[in-house]
Scaffold this active site. Structure first.
Site, PDB file in Angstrom:
ATOM      1  N   LYS B  84       0.850  -1.205   0.000  1.00  0.00           N
ATOM      2  CA  LYS B  84       0.000   0.000   0.000  1.00  0.00           C
ATOM      3  C   LYS B  84       0.879   1.245   0.000  1.00  0.00           C
ATOM      4  O   LYS B  84       1.895   1.288   0.701  1.00  0.00           O
ATOM      5  CB  LYS B  84      -0.900  -0.041   1.241  1.00  0.00           C
ATOM      6  CG  LYS B  84      -1.996   1.025   1.275  1.00  0.00           C
ATOM      7  CD  LYS B  84      -2.866   0.864   2.528  1.00  0.00           C
ATOM      8  CE  LYS B  84      -4.013   1.870   2.567  1.00  0.00           C
ATOM      9  NZ  LYS B  84      -4.849   1.711   3.780  1.00  0.00           N
ATOM     10  N   SER B 159      -9.723   1.731   2.845  1.00  0.00           N
ATOM     11  CA  SER B 159      -8.850   2.469   1.962  1.00  0.00           C
ATOM     12  C   SER B 159      -7.786   1.611   1.268  1.00  0.00           C
ATOM     13  O   SER B 159      -7.173   2.077   0.321  1.00  0.00           O
ATOM     14  CB  SER B 159      -8.131   3.554   2.768  1.00  0.00           C
ATOM     15  OG  SER B 159      -7.299   2.956   3.749  1.00  0.00           O
ATOM     16  N   SER B 183      -9.930  -0.611   7.077  1.00  0.00           N
ATOM     17  CA  SER B 183      -9.325  -0.398   5.760  1.00  0.00           C
ATOM     18  C   SER B 183      -8.606  -1.597   5.145  1.00  0.00           C
ATOM     19  O   SER B 183      -8.249  -1.552   3.976  1.00  0.00           O
ATOM     20  CB  SER B 183      -8.359   0.794   5.809  1.00  0.00           C
ATOM     21  OG  SER B 183      -9.068   2.001   5.743  1.00  0.00           O
TER      22      SER B 183
END
Ligand SMILES: [Zn+2]
Lengths: 485, 504
Positions: B84, B159, B183
């Protein structure tokens, strides 16, 4: 109304840079004067993702300061974030402490040597935080630049209650605080380098009033004398302002030592809301009773305790005690010499006078000898030789110089140089006889009652014995021989 | 080029690392196979912000050379991992999907990234996210939306939507995400993959660009539970750079050994929190989750209902705390030391304000303002202070539930993947996506999302929550859930497509 109808109310914040090897929350070295932005890492640059890890030694130092100032210690302390934007503050917040500082509710008593002897200045809190970087405005004509070498240096903040009433009292408080802090060995306490910074806040009120007036904070004070002068100026300025119908504005003012005035820096009205909240990146810090005991045991003697010991227990004159209080190396030699059995009042002038003179002389010729490294036993022995009459004071000074130069013991030097005082009447007899023979006139004068004439005879004996004769004994022997008494 | 068999997206992390360690496959061939898939297919999905083609191949070659020289490679030998883009990678752009950090290249690796590298994984690229991890759909990215590999008109969740989509699309066998209020788990659920939010403090946050420091955790996203457990074992453990990391203090209950019957759950007490099954829960979520619970009961688990009474205030509490911390955490993005600067004549504070206004997206600015307000003088007690107190109640809810049961099971998300653009204009309905996940962050407990294999046509996640440090127990239940499913592990349409482009 006159100035005596008013009283000043002063509180002081002191920031102390801790002399740790590394910064408060990262491993970067703490050093003064390195090229800009060379002592930095992701943490103190506040790069994305970097996290603070508290410096355990800095925490220990902060607790030492708090204990030395008589504070209570929060068993569970924690860090908080103080949020504001400024280019020298890389994270956009300073890691500080809000409602759980390491120390709280302490006090510092002004010393017996102060005009304010016995005043207890209450310490509201002792907390730990990190220093900011430094903005440099004159490096580039177009813009300011920032040096983050200092960012993250551990700082202890010491905040008093508004207990001070006079510029001289503020001065005495700061001197005693400086002395107390310098004993802890946690900082070099250097005002000029900025490792100790004083920010007094001052207001005035009519004598007898209980509520506080509007205060101003004064910055840019890099000596205690500046603090005192700035306080005097600021108190007068505020009184005159109020008496002429004006009112004090709450603001930060800067001291200008050239003009001897303060000038407004920025108004506190637009004061930041710092939005303190607990620092989530650092676990709360618990301090056990055992850890506190360990830190307490490292504290050593406080200046207040040492002052009492020198003045009251040992009966030193205050000028000697004062030198020792401010010179730990001399104090250490003094204490060690006394521990070797020397008489305290006899040894003090030797250290403060003779050794200090040797120290200065050597410094002048850039000699590397550390005169205070003299073995306490040697110094004690030297004093014993004076006390028992083996050495005159003058010869003892010569022996002291020789001890310092050679590192030999006083006895050895006395023996080598054959300096022992001639203290037996029999040994003096030949010199006495020779003096009488050589000065018939003086002998007659003495017999005629002119006592002063004995000086010439004593001088003769001292010359023939190369100064080793005990003057008192010479005097006595001459009188016996001439007057038959 | 390599004559060895190319990787297919069916392979697990375990198979790849075994094959590379044993020399059956080169790390380079594995890496190139995944890079080829990304090159061919990711313009449809948009899961990556940066693909480190050269760096990944070079790193893989180094692994191969080390193996040829006789070294035994680590547990993630040659395994491509997508990271990420809010985790710092030394020398590789890290943007947090923010225009402000468009060209920020960190000089250091996050601890989790260096642990991946130490285990001989290959960092293949950086995945998309909602800007600074603020969002539940990956539509708040400053660069591009990511699409759900199961239905390209739908969101992947967020996210960590880029990481979940990358694994679901077969662009990497594993990814790292971060989970502040769901997330990792919510996008894992919406993309049909496994996601773990570890116990707070179990995995280092050093190098994770902070959103909400007291809630953030890094965790793995993988195809199956065994792979998640393997990645977790690599990244977990105390870190001297993160003061909030902790080692487990005690083992939480007895866990079965790996060779025990994986689907036997006798002796395990599983709680079903009443509040996690509201009447409003749609059937496409509730039916597969209830079916999964029935199978766990059938395997011997003692299933009973429990209550977590403060669940209704969790989401409000979460947003007060998360935004408060975020308002402070994001203050460092002032364009003084790095980041895109908008010059301003008057003074440095004006320069900071302009740069932040220009560089930060609307959702990020909204949250900074909300958080600043919640911390401000006069409001602190009513918002931040109260939220801290409620957080204690929520923790207590879980503690008393775990007095009676070993783990909790619930849906991960109240919704399946929703159409792109359907919630962007309504922040509050977007915030409610976290309603079943945020409590675990507030309580600091671990939670695992595992796909319900019989969900159709869109994936549904089963969420398993346990006491602090009970990750092994969650893996055990997750594995049992996988074993008990009649259906095979489902694959997204993009994952079924070949790099030569035969997908439609
Ligand atoms: Zn540093």
């Amino acid at each position: 109304m006159s100035a005596s109808d008013w009283e000043a109310v002063v509180g002081v914040e002191v920031h102390l840079q801790l002399a740790t090897e590394s910064k408060m929350f990262c491993g970067c070295p703490v050093r003064f004067g390195a090229p800009p932005n060379t002592l930095v890492c992701p943490v103190c640059l506040a790069l994305p993702g970097a996290l603070p890890v508290p410096n355990a030694l800095a925490i220990r130092h902060a607790i030492r300061v708090a204990l030395a100032l008589g504070c209570s210690i929060h068993r569970e302390s924690r860090f908080d974030r103080k949020n504001y934007f400024y280019p020298d503050l890389p994270k956009g917040y300073q890691i500080s402490q809000f409602d759980r500082p390491f120390g709280y509710d302490g006090a510092l008593e002004l010393p017996s040597t102060s005009a304010f002897a016995g005043h207890r200045i209450r310490i509201r809190r002792v907390h730990l935080e990190e220093d900011t970087g430094k903005l440099i405005h004159d490096a580039d004509p177009r813009q300011s630049v920032v040096d983050l070498n200092r960012a993250g240096t551990p700082l202890v903040e010491i905040v008093t209650e508004p207990d001070l009433r006079d510029a001289d009292e503020v001065y005495d408080y700061l001197r005693e605080l400086h002395l107390t802090l310098s004993y802890l060995g946690v900082s070099d306490c250097d005002l000029e380098k900025g490792s100790m910074r004083c920010e007094p806040n001052v207001s005035v009120r009519r004598r007898g009033a209980t509520e506080l007036g509007t205060k101003t904070e004064v910055k840019n004070l890099n000596s205690f004398r500046h603090v005192r002068d700035a306080m005097r100026y600021e108190v007068t300025r505020q009184i005159e302002l109020i008496e002429s119908g004006g009112s004090v504005v709450q603001e930060t003012r800067s001291w200008n030592p050239e003009t001897g005035r303060t000038a407004a820096m920025r108004a506190k009205e637009e004061a930041h809301d710092y939005r303190y909240f607990p620092e989530p990146d650092i676990a709360p810090i618990t301090t056990s009773e055992a850890e506190l005991d360990a830190i307490r045991s490292e504290l050593g003697e406080s200046p207040a305790a040492r002052r009492a010991r020198y003045l009251e227990t040992l009966g030193l004159p205050s000028e000697h005690a004062d030198v020792f209080l401010h010179d730990p190396a001399m104090a250490a030699l003094f204490d060690a010499t006394v521990a070797e059995g020397a008489d305290a009042k006899a040894v003090a002038p030797w250290i403060v006078g003779d050794l200090q003179r040797e120290r200065n002389e050597r410094a002048e010729r850039n000699a590397s000898t550390d005169v205070l490294a003299i073995a306490p036993a040697s110094l004690a022995r030297l004093l014993a030789l004076v006390a028992d009459g083996t050495l005159s004071t003058a010869l003892a000074r010569e022996v002291l110089t020789a001890v310092l130069d050679s590192g030999e013991s006083p006895d050895r030097i006395v023996e080598e140089r054959d300096l022992a005082q001639i203290s037996s009447a029999d040994a003096l007899t030949p010199a006495i006889e020779a003096a009488i023979e050589a000065n018939p006139r003086a002998v007659e004068d003495i017999r005629a009652g002119n006592d002063k004439a004995i000086g010439a005879l004593v001088g003769h004996v001292m010359r023939t014995t190369k100064g080793k004769a005990n003057p008192a004994l010479v005097n006595q022997s001459l009188r016996e021989r001439i007057l038959g008494a | 080029m390599s004559s060895q068999r190319a990787s297919t997206p069916d392979e697990s992390v375990r198979e790849i690392s075994r094959a590379v360690r044993d020399g059956e496959r080169s790390a380079e061939s594995v890496t190139r196979a995944y890079l080829d898939r990304i090159d061919a297919l990711d313009d449809r999905v948009g899961s990556f912000l940066t693909v480190d083609r050269d760096g990944a191949v070079e790193y893989a070659r180094k692994l191969d050379r080390r193996r040829e020289a006789g070294a035994t490679l680590g547990p993630l030998a040659g395994v491509p991992v997508a990271v990420k883009d809010n985790l710092c990678t030394n020398g590789l752009r890290t943007t947090c999907a923010s225009r402000l950090l468009e060209s920020f290249v960190p000089p250091y690796d996050a601890t989790v990234v260096s642990r991946l590298r130490d285990a001989d994984a290959v960092v293949i690229g950086k995945t998309n996210l909602d800007e600074f991890a603020m969002g539940s759909s990956t539509e708040n990215s400053g660069f591009q939306p990511t699409r759900n590999p199961w239905d390209l008109e739908r969101v992947p969740g967020g996210s960590s939507g880029g990481s979940a989509a990358a694994v679901a699309a077969g662009f990497a066998p594993a990814a790292l995400g971060s989970d502040t209020g769901g997330s990792i788990r919510q996008p894992a659920a919406l993309c049909g993959v496994v996601g773990l939010k570890p116990t707070y403090g179990r995995v280092s946050r050093y190098g994770l660009v902070a959103f909400a420091s007291s809630l953030d955790q890094v965790g793995p996203i993988t195809y199956d539970v065994d792979d998640a457990a393997l990645l977790f074992s690599v990244i977990a453990g105390p870190d001297p750079h993160d003061d909030t990391t902790a080692a487990p203090t005690a083992t939480n209950g007895s866990e079965s050994s790996p060779d025990a019957d994986r689907s036997d759950l006798h002796g395990l007490r599983i709680g079903i929190p009443r509040e996690y099954f509201p009447d409003s829960l749609p059937e496409d979520v509730s039916l597969p989750v209830r079916a999964a619970i029935d199978r766990l009961r059938g395997a011997g688990a003692d299933v009973r209902e429990v209550t977590l009474p403060h669940t209704n205030v969790a989401i409000a509490t979460y947003y007060v705390l998360a935004n408060s911390e975020a308002s402070s955490n994001l203050a460092r993005f002032d364009a003084v030391r790095y980041g895109r600067r908008i010059e301003h004549d008057s003074d440095s504070l004006a320069m900071m304000a302009k740069s932040r206004s220009a560089g930060l997206g609307p959702e990020v600015q909204r949250r900074i303002m909300l958080g600043t307000f919640a911390l401000s003088a006069g409001y602190y007690d009513a918002y931040y202070g109260k939220a801290l107190a409620v957080r204690d109640r929520l923790r207590a809810d879980f503690e008393s539930a775990f007095d009676d049961v070993d783990a909790l099971v619930a849906p991960t998300s109240p919704l399946v993947a929703f159409p792109l653009g359907s919630k962007v204009s309504d922040p509050v309905s977007m915030y409610l996506c976290d309603i079943l996940t945020a409590s675990a962050n507030l309580a600091g407990i671990p939670a695992l999302s595992v796909p319900c294999r019989d969900a159709h046509p869109l994936p549904v996640g089963l969420q398993i929550l346990g006491p602090r440090f009970s990750e092994e127990r969650l893996f055990r239940i997750g594995r049992a859930h996988e074993e008990l499913s009649a259906a095979p592990l489902p694959r997204s349409p993009i994952a079924m497509a070949s790099a030569e482009g035969d997908a439609s």
